[in-house]
Design a protein around this motif. Structure first.
Motif, mmCIF file in Angstrom:
data_model
loop_
_atom_site.group_PDB
_atom_site.id
_atom_site.type_symbol
_atom_site.label_atom_id
_atom_site.label_comp_id
_atom_site.label_asym_id
_atom_site.label_seq_id
_atom_site.Cartn_x
_atom_site.Cartn_y
_atom_site.Cartn_z
ATOM 1 N N ASP A 27 28.099 32.324 40.952
ATOM 2 C CA ASP A 27 29.053 32.457 39.850
ATOM 3 C C ASP A 27 30.060 33.567 40.135
ATOM 4 O O ASP A 27 31.263 33.397 39.933
ATOM 5 C CB ASP A 27 28.321 32.751 38.534
ATOM 6 N N ASP A 28 29.551 34.699 40.588
ATOM 7 C CA ASP A 28 30.432 35.828 40.905
ATOM 8 C C ASP A 28 31.396 35.477 42.026
ATOM 9 O O ASP A 28 32.572 35.834 41.988
ATOM 10 C CB ASP A 28 29.616 37.068 41.286
ATOM 11 N N SER A 29 30.891 34.762 43.023
ATOM 12 C CA SER A 29 31.742 34.343 44.145
ATOM 13 C C SER A 29 32.850 33.410 43.661
ATOM 14 O O SER A 29 34.006 33.549 44.068
ATOM 15 C CB SER A 29 30.889 33.654 45.200
ATOM 16 N N PHE A 30 32.516 32.471 42.798
ATOM 17 C CA PHE A 30 33.517 31.548 42.263
ATOM 18 C C PHE A 30 34.561 32.301 41.454
ATOM 19 O O PHE A 30 35.766 32.056 41.588
ATOM 20 C CB PHE A 30 32.842 30.484 41.395
ATOM 21 N N LYS A 31 34.111 33.240 40.622
ATOM 22 C CA LYS A 31 35.045 34.015 39.797
ATOM 23 C C LYS A 31 35.960 34.864 40.670
ATOM 24 O O LYS A 31 37.163 34.960 40.412
ATOM 25 C CB LYS A 31 34.281 34.887 38.805
ATOM 26 N N SER A 32 35.404 35.481 41.704
ATOM 27 C CA SER A 32 36.217 36.296 42.616
ATOM 28 C C SER A 32 37.250 35.434 43.324
ATOM 29 O O SER A 32 38.409 35.823 43.469
ATOM 30 C CB SER A 32 35.333 36.987 43.650
ATOM 31 N N SER A 33 36.819 34.264 43.752
ATOM 32 C CA SER A 33 37.731 33.337 44.432
ATOM 33 C C SER A 33 38.848 32.887 43.492
ATOM 34 O O SER A 33 40.020 32.840 43.889
ATOM 35 C CB SER A 33 36.955 32.139 44.953
ATOM 36 N N ALA A 34 38.505 32.570 42.275
ATOM 37 C CA ALA A 34 39.507 32.127 41.302
ATOM 38 C C ALA A 34 40.497 33.249 40.993
ATOM 39 O O ALA A 34 41.712 33.011 40.895
ATOM 40 C CB ALA A 34 38.824 31.661 40.019
ATOM 41 N N THR A 35 39.997 34.474 40.879
ATOM 42 C CA THR A 35 40.870 35.617 40.621
ATOM 43 C C THR A 35 41.814 35.853 41.791
ATOM 44 O O THR A 35 43.006 36.094 41.594
ATOM 45 C CB THR A 35 40.029 36.884 40.347
ATOM 46 N N LEU A 36 41.279 35.776 43.011
ATOM 47 C CA LEU A 36 42.124 35.958 44.197
ATOM 48 C C LEU A 36 43.191 34.870 44.262
ATOM 49 O O LEU A 36 44.360 35.154 44.526
ATOM 50 C CB LEU A 36 41.271 35.943 45.469
ATOM 51 N N ASN A 37 42.806 33.632 44.000
ATOM 52 C CA ASN A 37 43.782 32.526 44.016
ATOM 53 C C ASN A 37 44.868 32.734 42.968
ATOM 54 O O ASN A 37 46.036 32.434 43.206
ATOM 55 C CB ASN A 37 43.085 31.192 43.812
ATOM 56 N N GLU A 38 44.483 33.238 41.809
ATOM 57 C CA GLU A 38 45.466 33.503 40.755
ATOM 58 C C GLU A 38 46.467 34.563 41.217
ATOM 59 O O GLU A 38 47.680 34.403 41.051
ATOM 60 C CB GLU A 38 44.759 33.974 39.485
ATOM 61 N N LYS A 39 45.958 35.628 41.816
ATOM 62 C CA LYS A 39 46.846 36.691 42.290
ATOM 63 C C LYS A 39 47.761 36.211 43.408
ATOM 64 O O LYS A 39 48.955 36.527 43.425
ATOM 65 C CB LYS A 39 46.016 37.888 42.757
ATOM 66 N N LEU A 40 47.213 35.426 44.345
ATOM 67 C CA LEU A 40 48.035 34.892 45.432
ATOM 68 C C LEU A 40 49.091 33.926 44.890
ATOM 69 O O LEU A 40 50.237 33.922 45.364
ATOM 70 C CB LEU A 40 47.153 34.193 46.471
ATOM 71 N N SER A 41 48.727 33.132 43.903
ATOM 72 C CA SER A 41 49.691 32.225 43.282
ATOM 73 C C SER A 41 50.802 33.005 42.602
ATOM 74 O O SER A 41 51.979 32.624 42.686
ATOM 75 C CB SER A 41 49.004 31.319 42.263
ATOM 76 N N LYS A 107 58.256 41.516 50.886
ATOM 77 C CA LYS A 107 57.458 41.974 49.738
ATOM 78 C C LYS A 107 56.291 41.022 49.491
ATOM 79 O O LYS A 107 55.158 41.463 49.260
ATOM 80 C CB LYS A 107 58.317 42.080 48.483
ATOM 81 N N ALA A 108 56.550 39.716 49.562
ATOM 82 C CA ALA A 108 55.476 38.741 49.356
ATOM 83 C C ALA A 108 54.406 38.902 50.430
ATOM 84 O O ALA A 108 53.205 38.829 50.136
ATOM 85 C CB ALA A 108 56.038 37.315 49.372
ATOM 86 N N GLN A 109 54.829 39.141 51.649
ATOM 87 C CA GLN A 109 53.873 39.320 52.748
ATOM 88 C C GLN A 109 53.038 40.579 52.529
ATOM 89 O O GLN A 109 51.816 40.553 52.686
ATOM 90 C CB GLN A 109 54.624 39.401 54.074
ATOM 91 N N MET A 110 53.669 41.659 52.149
ATOM 92 C CA MET A 110 52.934 42.910 51.920
ATOM 93 C C MET A 110 51.956 42.771 50.748
ATOM 94 O O MET A 110 50.818 43.242 50.824
ATOM 95 C CB MET A 110 53.904 44.070 51.670
ATOM 96 N N ASP A 111 52.396 42.114 49.680
ATOM 97 C CA ASP A 111 51.506 41.898 48.536
ATOM 98 C C ASP A 111 50.306 41.038 48.938
ATOM 99 O O ASP A 111 49.169 41.307 48.536
ATOM 100 C CB ASP A 111 52.252 41.231 47.379
ATOM 101 N N THR A 112 50.558 40.030 49.751
ATOM 102 C CA THR A 112 49.476 39.154 50.216
ATOM 103 C C THR A 112 48.491 39.919 51.090
ATOM 104 O O THR A 112 47.270 39.778 50.937
ATOM 105 C CB THR A 112 50.053 37.953 50.994
ATOM 106 N N VAL A 113 49.015 40.746 51.983
ATOM 107 C CA VAL A 113 48.137 41.550 52.852
ATOM 108 C C VAL A 113 47.289 42.496 52.004
ATOM 109 O O VAL A 113 46.083 42.633 52.238
ATOM 110 C CB VAL A 113 48.968 42.319 53.905
ATOM 111 N N GLU A 114 47.899 43.133 51.011
ATOM 112 C CA GLU A 114 47.144 44.036 50.129
ATOM 113 C C GLU A 114 46.025 43.282 49.408
ATOM 114 O O GLU A 114 44.897 43.775 49.318
ATOM 115 C CB GLU A 114 48.076 44.675 49.097
ATOM 116 N N LEU A 115 46.354 42.101 48.885
ATOM 117 C CA LEU A 115 45.333 41.308 48.187
ATOM 118 C C LEU A 115 44.201 40.901 49.121
ATOM 119 O O LEU A 115 43.025 40.974 48.756
ATOM 120 C CB LEU A 115 45.965 40.061 47.574
ATOM 121 N N MET A 116 44.555 40.480 50.327
ATOM 122 C CA MET A 116 43.526 40.050 51.283
ATOM 123 C C MET A 116 42.661 41.232 51.729
ATOM 124 O O MET A 116 41.445 41.084 51.904
ATOM 125 C CB MET A 116 44.169 39.357 52.484
ATOM 126 N N MET A 117 43.265 42.393 51.902
ATOM 127 C CA MET A 117 42.492 43.581 52.277
ATOM 128 C C MET A 117 41.525 43.960 51.154
ATOM 129 O O MET A 117 40.355 44.270 51.406
ATOM 130 C CB MET A 117 43.430 44.754 52.589
#
Length: 143
Positions: A27-41, A107-117
């Motif tokens: 459940d936690d993994s799914f929620k984390s994945s959904a949150t990351l996808n939301e931020k990347l979107s 900016k989009a690239q830097m934001d994406t790198v920050e999110l992935m890190m």
């Protein structure tokens, strides 16, 4: 007398209860994945919005210049000058516009790198915590 048949459902249930699964981790993994996808979107949508605004502004500006270019002139030389001015302006602004698009992408690239890190760090922390739990559980079962 017929031999008694084995109850495979009971055996499977007993076997599965011997290996408990903590669904909270899933459940936690799914929620984390959904949150990351939301931020990347959101990063992609923001970049697309800024890009669209920039394109629209550039198009309006070029259309205004084209309207000036299409106006009737008194002298034939005025047409050549108007065309030259339009081409010069277009060449100058194209460089500026490409730089602005590059900034949006950067900016989009830097934001994406920050999110992935951040996601990688969170994944590592969760993984270490789960390993600790598994080791603790393994020690309890062997004692």
């Amino acid at each position: 007398m017929a031999p008694k048949q084995q109850d495979f459902a009971a055996m499977l249930k007993e076997m599965m209860s011997a290996f408990p699964v903590d669904t909270k981790a899933f459940d936690d993994s799914f929620k984390s994945s959904a949150t990351l996808n939301e931020k990347l979107s959101n990063v992609a949508i923001e970049a697309a919005g800024r890009s669209t605004e920039l394109s629209a502004k550039w198009t309006k500006d070029m259309l205004a210049r084209a309207a000036e270019l299409s106006k009737a002139k008194a002298e034939p030389a005025d047409y050549a000058k108007a065309m030259s001015d339009f081409a010069t302006y277009q060449a100058e602004t194209a460089n500026e516009q490409m730089s602005a698009f590059a900034e949006i992408v950067k900016k989009a690239q830097m934001d994406t790198v920050e999110l992935m890190m951040a996601a990688g760090k969170e994944f590592g922390d969760d993984f270490n915590a789960n390993v600790q739990k598994a080791q603790t559980a393994a020690k309890k079962t062997t004692i």
